[in-house]
Design an enzyme around this catalytic site. Structure first.
Site, PDB file in Angstrom:
ATOM      1  N   LYS A 179      -7.976 -17.310 -18.099  1.00 36.33           N
ATOM      2  CA  LYS A 179      -7.500 -18.675 -17.855  1.00 36.33           C
ATOM      3  C   LYS A 179      -8.601 -19.549 -17.248  1.00 36.33           C
ATOM      4  CE  LYS A 179      -4.030 -17.377 -15.088  1.00 36.33           C
ATOM      5  NZ  LYS A 179      -4.125 -15.918 -15.117  1.00 36.33           N
ATOM      6  N   ARG A 220       3.888 -19.772 -11.939  1.00 33.81           N
ATOM      7  CA  ARG A 220       3.910 -18.313 -12.073  1.00 33.81           C
ATOM      8  C   ARG A 220       5.323 -17.756 -11.924  1.00 33.81           C
ATOM      9  NH1 ARG A 220      -1.833 -17.536 -10.458  1.00 33.81           N
ATOM     10  NH2 ARG A 220      -2.419 -15.369 -10.815  1.00 33.81           N
ATOM     11  N   ARG A 253     -14.859  -7.459 -13.269  1.00 37.19           N
ATOM     12  CA  ARG A 253     -14.997  -8.697 -12.495  1.00 37.19           C
ATOM     13  C   ARG A 253     -15.118  -8.379 -11.005  1.00 37.19           C
ATOM     14  NH1 ARG A 253     -10.410 -13.264 -12.904  1.00 37.19           N
ATOM     15  NH2 ARG A 253      -9.355 -11.984 -11.382  1.00 37.19           N
ATOM     16  N   ARG A 276     -14.334  -9.927  -5.625  1.00 27.55           N
ATOM     17  CA  ARG A 276     -13.001 -10.399  -5.241  1.00 27.55           C
ATOM     18  C   ARG A 276     -12.165  -9.230  -4.741  1.00 27.55           C
ATOM     19  NH1 ARG A 276      -9.696 -14.429  -9.227  1.00 27.55           N
ATOM     20  NH2 ARG A 276      -7.924 -13.255  -8.449  1.00 27.55           N
ATOM     21  N   ARG A 286      -0.622  -6.491  -9.334  1.00 29.42           N
ATOM     22  CA  ARG A 286      -0.606  -7.857  -9.894  1.00 29.42           C
ATOM     23  C   ARG A 286      -0.051  -7.868 -11.313  1.00 29.42           C
ATOM     24  NH1 ARG A 286      -6.576  -8.919  -9.172  1.00 29.42           N
ATOM     25  NH2 ARG A 286      -6.273 -10.953 -10.142  1.00 29.42           N
TER      26      ARG A 286
HETATM   27  P1  AMP Z   1      -5.544 -16.131  -9.601  1.00 33.53           P
HETATM   28  O1  AMP Z   1      -6.915 -16.515  -9.187  1.00 33.53           O
HETATM   29  O2  AMP Z   1      -4.851 -17.190 -10.422  1.00 33.53           O
HETATM   30  O3  AMP Z   1      -5.491 -14.788 -10.259  1.00 33.53           O
HETATM   31  O4  AMP Z   1      -4.680 -16.016  -8.257  1.00 33.53           O
HETATM   32  C1  AMP Z   1      -5.014 -15.068  -7.253  1.00 33.53           C
HETATM   33  C2  AMP Z   1      -3.814 -14.841  -6.358  1.00 33.53           C
HETATM   34  O5  AMP Z   1      -3.421 -16.074  -5.736  1.00 33.53           O
HETATM   35  C3  AMP Z   1      -2.556 -14.352  -7.047  1.00 33.53           C
HETATM   36  O6  AMP Z   1      -2.571 -12.941  -7.224  1.00 33.53           O
HETATM   37  C4  AMP Z   1      -1.471 -14.799  -6.076  1.00 33.53           C
HETATM   38  O7  AMP Z   1      -1.406 -13.958  -4.948  1.00 33.53           O
HETATM   39  C5  AMP Z   1      -2.010 -16.142  -5.602  1.00 33.53           C
HETATM   40  N1  AMP Z   1      -1.509 -17.245  -6.457  1.00 33.53           N
HETATM   41  C6  AMP Z   1      -2.244 -18.046  -7.285  1.00 33.53           C
HETATM   42  N2  AMP Z   1      -1.464 -18.934  -7.918  1.00 33.53           N
HETATM   43  C7  AMP Z   1      -0.197 -18.699  -7.495  1.00 33.53           C
HETATM   44  C8  AMP Z   1       1.063 -19.278  -7.801  1.00 33.53           C
HETATM   45  N3  AMP Z   1       1.186 -20.264  -8.683  1.00 33.53           N
HETATM   46  N4  AMP Z   1       2.152 -18.769  -7.155  1.00 33.53           N
HETATM   47  C9  AMP Z   1       2.050 -17.784  -6.265  1.00 33.53           C
HETATM   48  N5  AMP Z   1       0.898 -17.184  -5.954  1.00 33.53           N
HETATM   49  C10 AMP Z   1      -0.225 -17.632  -6.550  1.00 33.53           C
END
Ligand code: AMP
Length: 192
Positions: A14, A89, A128, A134, A145
């Site tokens: 994404k 999400r 990654r 990370r 996740r």
């Molecule tokens: P990402 O970088 O999009 O993979 O997000 C990393 C982490 O941030 C996720 O595993 C969630 O813990 C949190 N997170 C990001 N976006 C959301 C969202 N829209 N709702 C809830 N948690 C989020």
């Protein structure tokens, strides 16, 4: 006004694909994961709260996430539109996004579902993690996740199909070919 939801499991690309199309279409980009990581880096109260969930591979509670998103949306200068990366999400977040946009006389233009087989997602995320460091890109948290994605997030596929906004993107293969599918889908809604 284009409002693009770029959707997919963790590791589906994404962020990478958003970066490749924001400039082309003159869009603002909001990555909720990036917003939370920036707060964690600054060690703010929000960052500390977010860290507890992120480290466990869990989602940040909807109410908090929705407030954050509304704040970022309000901070944007006028543009041709927004690409939402990592939001919504959950179904509650999708409902709220619909309301938030409706209040601004707008709607989601299209939801692009980056579809990648689970074995490839795991492989990409482990790689990654080795490069970016990370903390949530370790095997145990990755599995959590993906489970959260499968249970809480993937119902949005049907939700956006019901809205008539769903577009499937084959998310594996050459980067350029994936971008091309995305560009075509955005161009189609833009010219509509
Ligand atoms: P990402 O970088 O999009 O993979 O997000 C990393 C982490 O941030 C996720 O595993 C969630 O813990 C949190 N997170 C990001 N976006 C959301 C969202 N829209 N709702 C809830 N948690 C989020």
């Amino acid at each position: 006004m284009l409002n693009i939801v770029i959707f997919g499991a963790p590791g589906s690309g994404k962020g990478t694909q958003s970066e490749r199309v924001v400039e082309k279409f003159g869009l603002n980009h909001i990555s909720t994961g990036d917003v939370l990581r920036a707060e964690m880096k600054k060690d703010t109260g929000l960052g500390q709260t977010a860290k507890k969930y992120i480290d466990q591979g869990q989602l940040i509670p909807d109410e908090l996430m929705i407030d954050i998103l509304a704040g970022v949306l309000d901070s944007f200068e006028a543009s041709k539109g927004v690409i939402f990366d990592g939001f919504p999400r959950t179904v509650a977040q999708a409902d709220e996004l619909k309301k938030m946009l409706a209040a601004r006389g707008q709607e989601v233009s299209v939801m692009l579902d980056l579809d990648v087989p689970e074995e490839e997602l795991i492989e990409r995320l482990i790689k990654r993690g080795q490069i970016s460091g990370r903390a949530d890109d370790n095997e145990e948290t990755i599995k959590k996740r993906l489970l959260v994605y499968n249970t809480q997030t993937s119902p949005l596929i049907q939700w956006y199909k019901n809205e008539g906004k769903y577009v499937h993107i084959k998310g594996c293969g050459e980067l350029e070919e994936i971008t091309e599918q995305i560009v075509n889908a955005i161009t189609a809604v833009k010219n509509n």
